[in-house]
Design a protein around this motif. Sequence first.
Motif, short mmCIF file in Angstrom:
data_model
loop_
_atom_site.label_atom_id
_atom_site.label_comp_id
_atom_site.label_asym_id
_atom_site.label_seq_id
_atom_site.Cartn_x
_atom_site.Cartn_y
_atom_site.Cartn_z
N VAL A 10 0.84 -1.20 0.00
CA VAL A 10 0.00 0.00 0.00
C VAL A 10 0.87 1.25 0.00
CG1 VAL A 10 -1.66 1.32 1.38
CG2 VAL A 10 -1.99 -1.12 1.04
N SER A 11 1.95 1.26 0.75
CA SER A 11 2.84 2.42 0.82
C SER A 11 3.52 2.67 -0.52
CB SER A 11 3.91 2.21 1.90
OG SER A 11 3.32 2.07 3.15
N VAL A 12 4.03 1.63 -1.15
CA VAL A 12 4.69 1.78 -2.44
C VAL A 12 3.68 2.20 -3.50
CG1 VAL A 12 5.87 0.50 -4.28
CG2 VAL A 12 6.58 0.21 -1.90
N SER A 13 2.49 1.64 -3.48
CA SER A 13 1.45 2.02 -4.44
C SER A 13 1.07 3.50 -4.27
CB SER A 13 0.20 1.16 -4.26
OG SER A 13 0.50 -0.18 -4.51
N PHE A 14 0.93 3.92 -3.04
CA PHE A 14 0.60 5.32 -2.77
C PHE A 14 1.71 6.25 -3.25
CE2 PHE A 14 0.64 9.06 0.01
CZ PHE A 14 -0.59 9.59 -0.31
N ALA A 15 2.96 5.92 -2.96
CA ALA A 15 4.10 6.74 -3.37
C ALA A 15 4.19 6.79 -4.90
CB ALA A 15 5.39 6.19 -2.77
N LEU A 16 3.97 5.66 -5.56
CA LEU A 16 4.01 5.61 -7.02
C LEU A 16 2.88 6.45 -7.61
CD1 LEU A 16 5.43 4.38 -9.45
CD2 LEU A 16 3.85 2.47 -9.30
N LEU A 17 1.69 6.35 -7.07
CA LEU A 17 0.56 7.14 -7.54
C LEU A 17 0.81 8.63 -7.31
CD1 LEU A 17 -2.29 7.08 -8.75
CD2 LEU A 17 -3.16 6.93 -6.41
N CYS A 19 3.77 10.13 -7.22
CA CYS A 19 4.79 10.55 -8.20
C CYS A 19 4.19 10.73 -9.59
CB CYS A 19 5.93 9.54 -8.24
SG CYS A 19 6.95 9.57 -6.76
N ILE A 20 3.35 9.79 -10.00
CA ILE A 20 2.71 9.89 -11.31
C ILE A 20 1.80 11.13 -11.37
CG2 ILE A 20 1.02 8.80 -12.85
CD1 ILE A 20 2.24 6.10 -11.99
N SER A 21 1.05 11.37 -10.32
CA SER A 21 0.17 12.54 -10.28
C SER A 21 0.97 13.84 -10.31
CB SER A 21 -0.70 12.52 -9.03
OG SER A 21 -1.54 11.40 -9.03
N ALA A 23 4.02 14.22 -11.59
CA ALA A 23 4.60 14.35 -12.93
C ALA A 23 3.56 14.85 -13.93
CB ALA A 23 5.18 13.01 -13.38
N TRP A 24 2.33 14.35 -13.85
CA TRP A 24 1.27 14.79 -14.75
C TRP A 24 0.96 16.27 -14.52
CZ3 TRP A 24 -3.59 16.85 -13.96
CH2 TRP A 24 -4.37 16.99 -15.12
N LEU A 25 0.90 16.68 -13.24
CA LEU A 25 0.61 18.06 -12.90
C LEU A 25 1.71 18.99 -13.43
CD1 LEU A 25 -1.48 19.75 -11.35
CD2 LEU A 25 0.01 19.58 -9.38
N ILE A 26 2.96 18.62 -13.29
CA ILE A 26 4.07 19.42 -13.80
C ILE A 26 3.99 19.51 -15.32
CG2 ILE A 26 6.58 19.46 -14.10
CD1 ILE A 26 6.75 18.36 -11.21
N PHE A 27 3.75 18.38 -15.97
CA PHE A 27 3.62 18.35 -17.43
C PHE A 27 2.48 19.25 -17.89
CE2 PHE A 27 1.70 16.47 -21.24
CZ PHE A 27 2.76 16.59 -22.12
#
Length: 103
Positions: A10-17, A19-21, A23-27
């Motif tokens: 759950v922790s790794v999934s949350f951290a990955l989500l 990071c993806i969010s 990165a999308w926001l910066i893009f």
Amino acid sequence: MINRTSILFVSVSFALLLCISLAWLIFYYIQRFRYLHAKDIVARKLCIAARKALDKIPTKSIALNDLANVVTGEFVECCAICIEQYRIRDTVRILPCKIKNVG
């Protein structure tokens, strides 16, 4: 009790989500900035082109004898765009269609 593997997953999934969010926001904001900057450049170029086009249209100052020529049909007595009567010393632009415009 919850085992360590579930918590780690759950922790790794949350951290990955997260990071993806992020990165999308910066893009998204980079693309938005680039779009607005390009739109601003196009607007400036269009404004410069419009000024150059207006500078090419000849102007004339209205004199008393111009207003007297209304009877002969050589000169119209009001602006074709704003429909105001001409006054002496008004500056008009002579449009390509030969209609004079107060400018």
